[in-house]
Enzyme design. Structure first.
Site, PDB file in Angstrom:
ATOM      1  N   LYS A 184       0.847  -1.190   0.000  1.00  0.00           N
ATOM      2  CA  LYS A 184       0.000   0.000   0.000  1.00  0.00           C
ATOM      3  C   LYS A 184       0.881   1.238   0.000  1.00  0.00           C
ATOM      4  O   LYS A 184       0.967   1.987   0.976  1.00  0.00           O
ATOM      5  CB  LYS A 184      -0.933  -0.033   1.204  1.00  0.00           C
ATOM      6  CG  LYS A 184      -1.897  -1.221   1.171  1.00  0.00           C
ATOM      7  CD  LYS A 184      -2.699  -1.338   2.446  1.00  0.00           C
ATOM      8  CE  LYS A 184      -3.603  -2.574   2.404  1.00  0.00           C
ATOM      9  NZ  LYS A 184      -4.372  -2.760   3.649  1.00  0.00           N
ATOM     10  N   GLU A 218      -3.299 -16.153   3.777  1.00  0.00           N
ATOM     11  CA  GLU A 218      -4.130 -15.349   4.676  1.00  0.00           C
ATOM     12  C   GLU A 218      -5.304 -16.180   5.183  1.00  0.00           C
ATOM     13  O   GLU A 218      -5.952 -16.887   4.392  1.00  0.00           O
ATOM     14  CB  GLU A 218      -4.655 -14.127   3.925  1.00  0.00           C
ATOM     15  CG  GLU A 218      -5.606 -13.257   4.737  1.00  0.00           C
ATOM     16  CD  GLU A 218      -6.280 -12.203   3.880  1.00  0.00           C
ATOM     17  OE1 GLU A 218      -5.960 -11.018   4.064  1.00  0.00           O
ATOM     18  OE2 GLU A 218      -7.123 -12.562   3.033  1.00  0.00           O
TER      19      GLU A 218
END
Length: 287
Positions: free
Chosen positions: A141, A202
């Site tokens: 990000k 994840e």
């Protein structure tokens, strides 16, 4: 610290050169018409100071801007990347052609203030886990076009880098799992595609964690696990596979999960919520 100190130094150096060239082209266009107000042969000295406390990062980007604009300009650094800064600390002295200094000023400061802001944020998070066997990681990000620069600044601030991009490791997330029909299928496919690459999966529930623990993966990411579920996850893993806490992490939430000692905590805020350090260039002309 220097760009040569990170594992991706050669790629970073190329990235630095290209981003500086683009930034100058973006700002300069057909030429600095305001600088033409100043006599062409006028000389000056300048000093960059910080108006607030922080951590310095981005020296080499700053230097590259001035080198590109005018290689005759002289820069003398008073601080190094990684140094803690106090309000009004002088950072660098500059001497040479006045027009050149003013033309380079904004682009050079943009790099220095943004990367110093990133390093300052990273230092805060590194201090939050000081003395604990936990590593703070960045994420993808980042500011578009400044990925490697910000990752360098994170390193300067005392945190560490996650993957550089989509190419250097597998990160199997919710949508990948859905598209593959489950964690086991996704991991098996990853092993077939690139058996030498690291695999991270994840998970959003303890049931998914148990499924992931049965797979040949390197890291399991605990997505938005609170402190209690992190404790349960650490017990279930029994340190067989490294765990990474993730999901809207801030200093308060880190304080909640680190008590249970995951191996890693990834923090998107390191690069996406960064506030530029307040820097200023002061000019003195030779008349």
């Amino acid at each position: 610290m220097f760009t040569s100190d990170v594992p991706y130094a050669s790629v970073l150096r190329d990235h630095l050169t290209r981003t500086v060239r683009f930034a100058i082209e973006e700002d300069l266009g057909s030429g600095d018409i305001t600088a033409q107000l100043i006599p062409a042969d006028q000389q000056a000295t300048a000093q960059v100071i910080t108006r607030e406390a922080g951590v310095l990062a981005g020296r080499e980007w700053f230097e590259e801007v001035f080198r590109h604009i005018d290689p005759t300009l002289q820069l003398t650094w008073l601080k190094q990347d990684g140094d803690d800064l106090k309000e009004n600390d002088p950072l660098v002295d500059i001497s040479g052609n006045t027009r050149s200094i003013l033309t380079a000023e904004r682009t050079a400061l943009n790099f220095l203030q943004t990367l110093s802001g990133t390093a300052t944020m990273a230092r805060q998070y590194a201090m939050a886990v000081e003395g604990k066997d936990i590593v703070i990681l960045d994420t993808r990000k980042t500011i578009p076009g400044l990925r490697l620069a910000q990752k360098y600044a994170v390193h300067v601030g005392g945190c560490r880098n996650h993957r550089l991009g989509l190419h250097d490791m597998f990160l199997i997330k919710e949508n990948h799992i859905a598209g593959c029909g489950g964690i086991a299928n996704a991991v098996q496919k990853a092993k077939e595609i690139a058996p030498d690459k690291r695999i991270e999966v994840e998970v959003e529930t303890l049931e998914q964690l148990q499924e992931a623990l049965a797979q040949p993966v390197d890291v399991i990411m605990l997505d938005n696990f609170d402190g209690q579920r992190t404790t349960e996850a650490v017990k279930l893993s029994a340190h067989r596979i490294k765990l990474e806490s993730s999901g809207n992490m801030d200093l308060d939430k880190i304080g909640e999960v680190i008590m249970d000692h995951p191996d890693f905590v990834s923090v998107g805020k390191l690069t996406k919520h960064v506030t530029a350090l307040d820097l200023s260039l002061r000019l003195k002309t030779d008349r």
